[in-house]
Design a protein around this motif. Structure first.
Motif, PDB file in Angstrom:
ATOM      1  N   ASP A 317      -6.846  29.005 -26.737  1.00 34.46           N
ATOM      2  CA  ASP A 317      -6.859  27.981 -25.515  1.00 34.46           C
ATOM      3  C   ASP A 317      -7.331  26.423 -26.028  1.00 34.46           C
ATOM      4  OD1 ASP A 317      -6.453  30.163 -24.105  1.00 34.46           O
ATOM      5  OD2 ASP A 317      -8.222  30.036 -22.754  1.00 34.46           O
ATOM      6  N   ALA A 318      -7.987  26.255 -27.202  1.00 35.29           N
ATOM      7  CA  ALA A 318      -8.338  25.024 -27.603  1.00 35.29           C
ATOM      8  C   ALA A 318      -6.868  24.442 -28.148  1.00 35.29           C
ATOM      9  CB  ALA A 318      -9.376  24.961 -28.511  1.00 35.29           C
ATOM     10  N   THR A 319      -6.154  25.130 -28.896  1.00 35.07           N
ATOM     11  CA  THR A 319      -5.162  24.807 -29.343  1.00 35.07           C
ATOM     12  C   THR A 319      -3.934  24.503 -28.446  1.00 35.07           C
ATOM     13  OG1 THR A 319      -5.339  26.327 -31.133  1.00 35.07           O
ATOM     14  CG2 THR A 319      -3.167  25.599 -31.217  1.00 35.07           C
ATOM     15  N   ARG A 320      -4.069  25.210 -27.197  1.00 34.53           N
ATOM     16  CA  ARG A 320      -2.923  24.896 -26.067  1.00 34.53           C
ATOM     17  C   ARG A 320      -3.426  23.545 -25.537  1.00 34.53           C
ATOM     18  NH1 ARG A 320      -0.558  29.514 -23.302  1.00 34.53           N
ATOM     19  NH2 ARG A 320      -1.003  28.171 -21.402  1.00 34.53           N
ATOM     20  N   PHE A 321      -4.742  23.340 -25.388  1.00 35.92           N
ATOM     21  CA  PHE A 321      -5.045  22.198 -24.820  1.00 35.92           C
ATOM     22  C   PHE A 321      -4.827  21.038 -25.604  1.00 35.92           C
ATOM     23  CE2 PHE A 321      -8.913  19.347 -24.691  1.00 35.92           C
ATOM     24  CZ  PHE A 321      -8.759  18.850 -23.250  1.00 35.92           C
ATOM     25  N   PHE A 322      -5.551  21.153 -27.002  1.00 38.07           N
ATOM     26  CA  PHE A 322      -4.998  19.815 -27.950  1.00 38.07           C
ATOM     27  C   PHE A 322      -3.700  19.202 -27.770  1.00 38.07           C
ATOM     28  CE2 PHE A 322      -3.793  18.102 -31.639  1.00 38.07           C
ATOM     29  CZ  PHE A 322      -4.493  17.102 -31.814  1.00 38.07           C
ATOM     30  N   PHE A 323      -2.681  20.035 -27.887  1.00 38.97           N
ATOM     31  CA  PHE A 323      -1.279  19.429 -27.788  1.00 38.97           C
ATOM     32  C   PHE A 323      -1.013  18.719 -26.724  1.00 38.97           C
ATOM     33  CE2 PHE A 323      -0.930  22.510 -31.298  1.00 38.97           C
ATOM     34  CZ  PHE A 323      -0.697  21.818 -32.267  1.00 38.97           C
ATOM     35  N   LEU A 324      -1.461  19.277 -25.329  1.00 40.27           N
ATOM     36  CA  LEU A 324      -0.988  18.710 -24.078  1.00 40.27           C
ATOM     37  C   LEU A 324      -1.867  17.570 -23.925  1.00 40.27           C
ATOM     38  CD1 LEU A 324       0.345  21.454 -22.302  1.00 40.27           C
ATOM     39  CD2 LEU A 324       1.650  20.041 -23.581  1.00 40.27           C
ATOM     40  N   ARG A 325      -3.113  17.345 -24.432  1.00 41.32           N
ATOM     41  CA  ARG A 325      -3.964  16.437 -23.981  1.00 41.32           C
ATOM     42  C   ARG A 325      -3.755  15.069 -24.911  1.00 41.32           C
ATOM     43  NH1 ARG A 325      -5.867  12.555 -22.948  1.00 41.32           N
ATOM     44  NH2 ARG A 325      -7.975  12.078 -22.384  1.00 41.32           N
ATOM     45  N   GLU A 326      -3.524  15.551 -26.146  1.00 40.28           N
ATOM     46  CA  GLU A 326      -3.546  14.579 -27.348  1.00 40.28           C
ATOM     47  C   GLU A 326      -2.496  13.177 -26.969  1.00 40.28           C
ATOM     48  OE1 GLU A 326      -5.849  14.185 -29.260  1.00 40.28           O
ATOM     49  OE2 GLU A 326      -5.324  12.917 -31.030  1.00 40.28           O
ATOM     50  N   ILE A 327      -1.417  13.549 -26.601  1.00 43.93           N
ATOM     51  CA  ILE A 327      -0.299  12.600 -26.548  1.00 43.93           C
ATOM     52  C   ILE A 327       0.626  12.857 -25.331  1.00 43.93           C
ATOM     53  CG2 ILE A 327       0.103  12.028 -28.856  1.00 43.93           C
ATOM     54  CD1 ILE A 327       2.560  14.122 -28.604  1.00 43.93           C
ATOM     55  N   GLY A 328       0.944  11.697 -24.796  1.00 42.42           N
ATOM     56  CA  GLY A 328       1.853  11.823 -23.329  1.00 42.42           C
ATOM     57  C   GLY A 328       2.919  12.503 -23.688  1.00 42.42           C
ATOM     58  N   MET A 341     -10.280  18.148 -34.509  1.00 38.37           N
ATOM     59  CA  MET A 341     -11.596  18.674 -34.233  1.00 38.37           C
ATOM     60  C   MET A 341     -12.346  17.625 -33.747  1.00 38.37           C
ATOM     61  SD  MET A 341     -13.959  20.053 -37.314  1.00 38.37           S
ATOM     62  CE  MET A 341     -15.074  18.522 -38.011  1.00 38.37           C
ATOM     63  N   THR A 342     -11.914  16.255 -33.595  1.00 37.89           N
ATOM     64  CA  THR A 342     -12.493  15.464 -33.011  1.00 37.89           C
ATOM     65  C   THR A 342     -12.460  15.421 -31.384  1.00 37.89           C
ATOM     66  OG1 THR A 342     -12.362  13.812 -34.775  1.00 37.89           O
ATOM     67  CG2 THR A 342     -12.853  12.733 -32.561  1.00 37.89           C
ATOM     68  N   ARG A 343     -11.100  15.750 -30.983  1.00 35.97           N
ATOM     69  CA  ARG A 343     -10.887  16.254 -29.783  1.00 35.97           C
ATOM     70  C   ARG A 343     -11.699  17.315 -29.231  1.00 35.97           C
ATOM     71  NH1 ARG A 343      -8.743  13.600 -25.720  1.00 35.97           N
ATOM     72  NH2 ARG A 343      -7.260  12.461 -26.959  1.00 35.97           N
ATOM     73  N   TYR A 344     -11.426  18.431 -30.011  1.00 34.26           N
ATOM     74  CA  TYR A 344     -12.293  19.571 -29.540  1.00 34.26           C
ATOM     75  C   TYR A 344     -13.796  19.488 -29.494  1.00 34.26           C
ATOM     76  CZ  TYR A 344     -14.268  24.239 -29.951  1.00 34.26           C
ATOM     77  OH  TYR A 344     -15.121  25.577 -29.723  1.00 34.26           O
ATOM     78  N   ASN A 345     -14.453  18.625 -30.150  1.00 37.08           N
ATOM     79  CA  ASN A 345     -16.041  18.446 -29.976  1.00 37.08           C
ATOM     80  C   ASN A 345     -16.022  17.401 -28.960  1.00 37.08           C
ATOM     81  OD1 ASN A 345     -16.743  20.076 -32.117  1.00 37.08           O
ATOM     82  ND2 ASN A 345     -16.783  18.548 -33.666  1.00 37.08           N
ATOM     83  N   ALA A 346     -15.293  16.388 -28.750  1.00 36.91           N
ATOM     84  CA  ALA A 346     -15.486  15.630 -27.646  1.00 36.91           C
ATOM     85  C   ALA A 346     -15.122  16.252 -26.251  1.00 36.91           C
ATOM     86  CB  ALA A 346     -14.675  14.497 -28.005  1.00 36.91           C
ATOM     87  N   ASP A 347     -14.155  16.499 -26.207  1.00 33.69           N
ATOM     88  CA  ASP A 347     -13.677  17.120 -24.730  1.00 33.69           C
ATOM     89  C   ASP A 347     -14.095  18.490 -24.518  1.00 33.69           C
ATOM     90  OD1 ASP A 347     -12.202  14.688 -24.927  1.00 33.69           O
ATOM     91  OD2 ASP A 347     -10.338  15.599 -24.256  1.00 33.69           O
ATOM     92  N   LEU A 348     -14.017  19.273 -25.225  1.00 33.52           N
ATOM     93  CA  LEU A 348     -14.464  20.609 -25.083  1.00 33.52           C
ATOM     94  C   LEU A 348     -15.967  21.018 -25.230  1.00 33.52           C
ATOM     95  CD1 LEU A 348     -11.141  22.486 -26.208  1.00 33.52           C
ATOM     96  CD2 LEU A 348     -11.820  21.642 -24.078  1.00 33.52           C
ATOM     97  N   PHE A 460      -3.843  25.732 -18.506  1.00 22.76           N
ATOM     98  CA  PHE A 460      -3.793  25.248 -19.801  1.00 22.76           C
ATOM     99  C   PHE A 460      -4.657  26.429 -20.765  1.00 22.76           C
ATOM    100  CE2 PHE A 460      -3.275  21.592 -17.382  1.00 22.76           C
ATOM    101  CZ  PHE A 460      -2.531  20.627 -18.018  1.00 22.76           C
ATOM    102  N   MET A 461      -5.765  26.787 -20.316  1.00 21.30           N
ATOM    103  CA  MET A 461      -6.393  27.573 -21.050  1.00 21.30           C
ATOM    104  C   MET A 461      -6.685  29.012 -20.144  1.00 21.30           C
ATOM    105  SD  MET A 461      -9.013  24.712 -22.852  1.00 21.30           S
ATOM    106  CE  MET A 461      -9.660  23.918 -21.442  1.00 21.30           C
ATOM    107  N   PRO A 462      -5.988  30.068 -20.049  1.00 22.20           N
ATOM    108  CA  PRO A 462      -6.190  31.010 -19.227  1.00 22.20           C
ATOM    109  C   PRO A 462      -7.198  31.746 -19.925  1.00 22.20           C
ATOM    110  CG  PRO A 462      -3.776  31.042 -20.345  1.00 22.20           C
ATOM    111  CD  PRO A 462      -4.758  29.946 -20.881  1.00 22.20           C
TER     112      PRO A 462
END
Ligand code: ME8
Length: 657
Positions: A317-328, A341-348, A460-462
């Motif tokens: 789920d973190a992988t699915r989330f990252f790709f769609l959250r990181e860039i438009g 890892m930065t995105r994971y730690n900050a957002d999730l 996004f993260m079923p």
């Protein structure tokens, strides 16, 4: 029959000459998230993906593995399907171009177009490698994968689809529907491409040279060529021509990478016109994931990231989330493990994980682990209600236009507000002071934000959404019903959890990563080395000196110092950091095309330049233009604003005197 609650979305069908990597996963995750969201809203959804199995590349790969093409494909498809299962991709149908139903449908289309005179036989000229006995596409030559010295132009008979005759109709269709090609910058590129005459499309290969395709029903010595076969999957995959395809066609969205926009917007649309069928709703061309050194990730460059490893180490789920959250969705992105890892730690771990954990554990510790009543809601809670409604509306609107990152951004506003609310309300102080009424109101509001987040995060993260729902004592079905209701109403209040329902704290949803997971560490070290490698030093920014006005007279010797050559633009793209500039690959008859950076972006769309003959100053000293090397210059007319490029009708590499 199709209606406005029908949603049909597709990914490209991927070549089986390699394994799936993050680029393929990106498109497929996006289609999965979009289709899950539409299902959540109660639409009738069809999500199609699959594999493109015919053609040269696949045949070569099979030969290299000592297998028949079909054996090779059967083997590869297992890996592709396994990856989609791992990433929790819930497609409705997986089409293979070797499916008998697809092959016979392609043949029936061929027969029809042949009978109607829309396919004809003619001679075809292209690049051919005698040594390897294969045709090489212009694209392969442009990319430098082939040395022109090893190739020769040969001519053979082939079948052609009268694509050129639909040029005007296609331009009109694109101009009439601004949403047909998205993002809109890509639409302009296609229109630019269509300013040049549109050729007919070669759709066959003689079996004698390339037999791995679908036999032409009107000439058994030929098979049909990759794109004609592959593009039809979007129709055959929903049952064209004999099944219930009309339930689904036209597709709502074809998701593609920007690399295959022309084939979709031009080849596919003209094929549909020939069949008398409506064009797809929207062709959405997203950007490329690039590696740390800025190259597009691709099988052929061997610089791809193993998406399975990311999912194993950071979670699916973190992988699915990252790709769609990181860039438009539309922009390019650079992948880095550090960024992940930065995105994971900050957002999730921090934002969402923290809010959820604080809400659940305080409820468990001080309120007996049950959802408290929402009594005494005051202005702070009313403000949260208003923000929740705003979030819901922004989320829904963004998802409707596939702006995944905006949808998540909107949701995170609410999650962050939830954390801030906890900080300012200080439930620990309310507990200490014995203010049970405020304490219950505050923790109820926090649990409600977590519930809304879990509801909207389902596409996004079923799994994580289900886990969070379980902690809140809710089922997925309940969350779906709530989501439908809220979206329908366009508003939400934070009082959807039944009072007295049991909650559980359990494990952290997203444990924090203090360092790179072991299996990623070695890859991360390589990435760091690339990122930290000394960059080519750019000279300090100084004002570009104005070129001195040319003297009234120069000697012939002076003029003869300038080597001018005829070149042909083989590839063109926008400069990564300067709007004014284009980066061109120009063949001037040397071993490799020259990279030339030109200040002509205001005048020309990159696509419009491909194939154009130009005059190049070939002995100009190389220069870095905003970080990109330019190995020459194009001659152009005009002053500060370019009016046109100087062009000549002469062979590539000829000197200009
Ligand atoms: O082109 N970044 O198949 P293919 C983002 N069979 N997306 C990427 C990517 C990257 N670095 N690399 C690949 C074909 N993709 C044809 C399609 S359709 C009728 C036939 C994604 O295996 C992106 O969606 O080369 C791109 O368009 C697709 O994979 C290309 O997959």
């Amino acid at each position: 029959m199709r209606d406005d609650r029908t949603f049909y979305i597709t990914t490209p069908i991927y070549y089986v000459n390699g394994l799936p990597h993050i680029g393929h996963a990106y498109t497929t995750i996006a289609a999965d998230v979009a289709s899950r969201y539409m299902r959540l809203k109660g639409h009738r959804v069809r999500f199609l993906t699959g594999t493109d199995e015919h053609g040269q590349k696949v045949m070569e790969k099979a030969t290299a593995r000592g297998m028949s093409p079909k054996e090779h494909c059967d083997d590869m498809v297992v890996h592709w399907k396994a990856m989609w299962e791992k990433l929790d991709i819930r497609y409705d149908h997986f089409i293979r171009t070797t499916d008998p139903s697809h092959m016979s449908a392609v043949q029936s289309v061929l027969t029809r177009l042949w009978d109607e005179g829309l396919i004809y036989k003619a001679e075809y000229t292209g690049w051919y490698s005698v040594r390897e006995e294969i045709f090489v596409t212009d694209k392969d030559v442009e990319s430098g994968a082939w040395d022109k010295a090893d190739l020769q132009q040969i001519t053979e008979s082939n079948y052609f689809f009268r694509m050129g005759s639909y040029q005007r109709q296609l331009i009109d269709a694109i101009e009439a529907r601004p949403d047909f090609i998205q993002p809109s910058s890509r639409r302009n590129e296609v229109l630019g491409f269509l300013r040049k005459d549109l050729d007919d499309l070669c759709i066959s290969r003689p079996k004698a040279r390339m037999s791995w395709g679908i036999e032409l029903p009107f000439d058994p010595d030929f098979v049909t060529y990759v794109w004609f076969d592959a593009l039809l999957n979007y129709l055959t995959g929903v049952g064209y021509p004999d099944g219930d395809w009309e339930t689904w066609w036209p597709a709502s969205y074809h998701l593609v990478g920007k690399d295959i926009l022309t084939t979709h917007s031009v080849y596919w649309s003209t094929m549909l016109m020939a069949l008398g069928l409506p064009l797809a709703g929207t062709l959405y061309a997203h950007g490329w994931w690039k590696s740390a050194d800025g190259e597009k990730m691709s099988k052929s460059l061997g610089n791809t990231i193993d998406v399975g490893l990311l999912a194993d180490e950071f979670g699916v789920d973190a992988t699915r989330f990252f790709f769609l959250r990181e860039i438009g969705f539309g922009a390019d992105g650079t992948f880095s493990y550090q960024g992940f890892m930065t995105r994971y730690n900050a957002d999730l771990a921090n934002d969402l994980g923290n809010m959820v954990h604080r809400g659940l554990s305080m409820t468990s510790n001080w309120l007996g682990g049950v959802v408290p009543p929402r009594t005494g809601a005051g202005p702070d809670e009313a403000a949260l209600d208003a923000l929740a409604t705003q979030t819901l509306q922004a989320f829904d609107e963004a998802m409707g236009g596939l702006q995944f990152h905006k949808a998540l951004e909107a949701l995170w506003e609410l999650v962050k507000a939830g954390n801030k609310y906890i900080d300012t309300q200080a439930p620990w102080a309310l507990n200490k002071a014995g203010d049970t009424q405020r304490l219950t109101t505050v923790l109820r509001a926090v649990l409600e934000i977590a519930y809304l987040a879990a509801t909207l995060l389902q596409p996004f993260m079923p799994s994580k959404a289900a886990e969070l729902l379980e902690k809140l004592g809710r089922t997925e079905d309940q969350a779906v019903a709530r989501c439908c209701e809220a979206v329908e109403a366009g508003a939400v209040t934070l009082n959807a959890l039944p009072e007295g329902g049991a909650i559980t704290v359990g494990e952290a949803l997203f444990p924090r990563f203090r360092e790179m997971p072991e299996r990623v560490a070695a890859l991360f070290a390589t990435e760091e080395a690339v990122v930290k490698a000394p960059k080519v030093k750019e000279p300090k920014k100084k004002k570009t000196p104005k070129a001195p006005a040319p003297p009234a007279e120069i000697s012939y010797e002076d003029f003869a110092k300038v080597a001018l050559k005829v070149g042909e633009v083989k590839a063109a793209e926008r400069h990564p950091s300067a709007d004014r500039l284009l980066v061109l690959q120009v063949d001037i008859g040397e071993e490799k095309p020259r990279q030339i950076v030109a200040g002509i972006a205001a005048k020309f769309a990159p696509q419009a330049l491909i194939g154009r003959r130009v005059v190049v100053v070939a002995n100009l000293a190389p220069a870095q233009l905003r970080g990109v090397e330019s190995q020459g210059m194009l001659l152009a007319a005009g002053g500060a604003e370019v009016i046109d490029l100087v062009g000549v009708d002469a062979p590539v590499g000829e000197p200009v005197r």
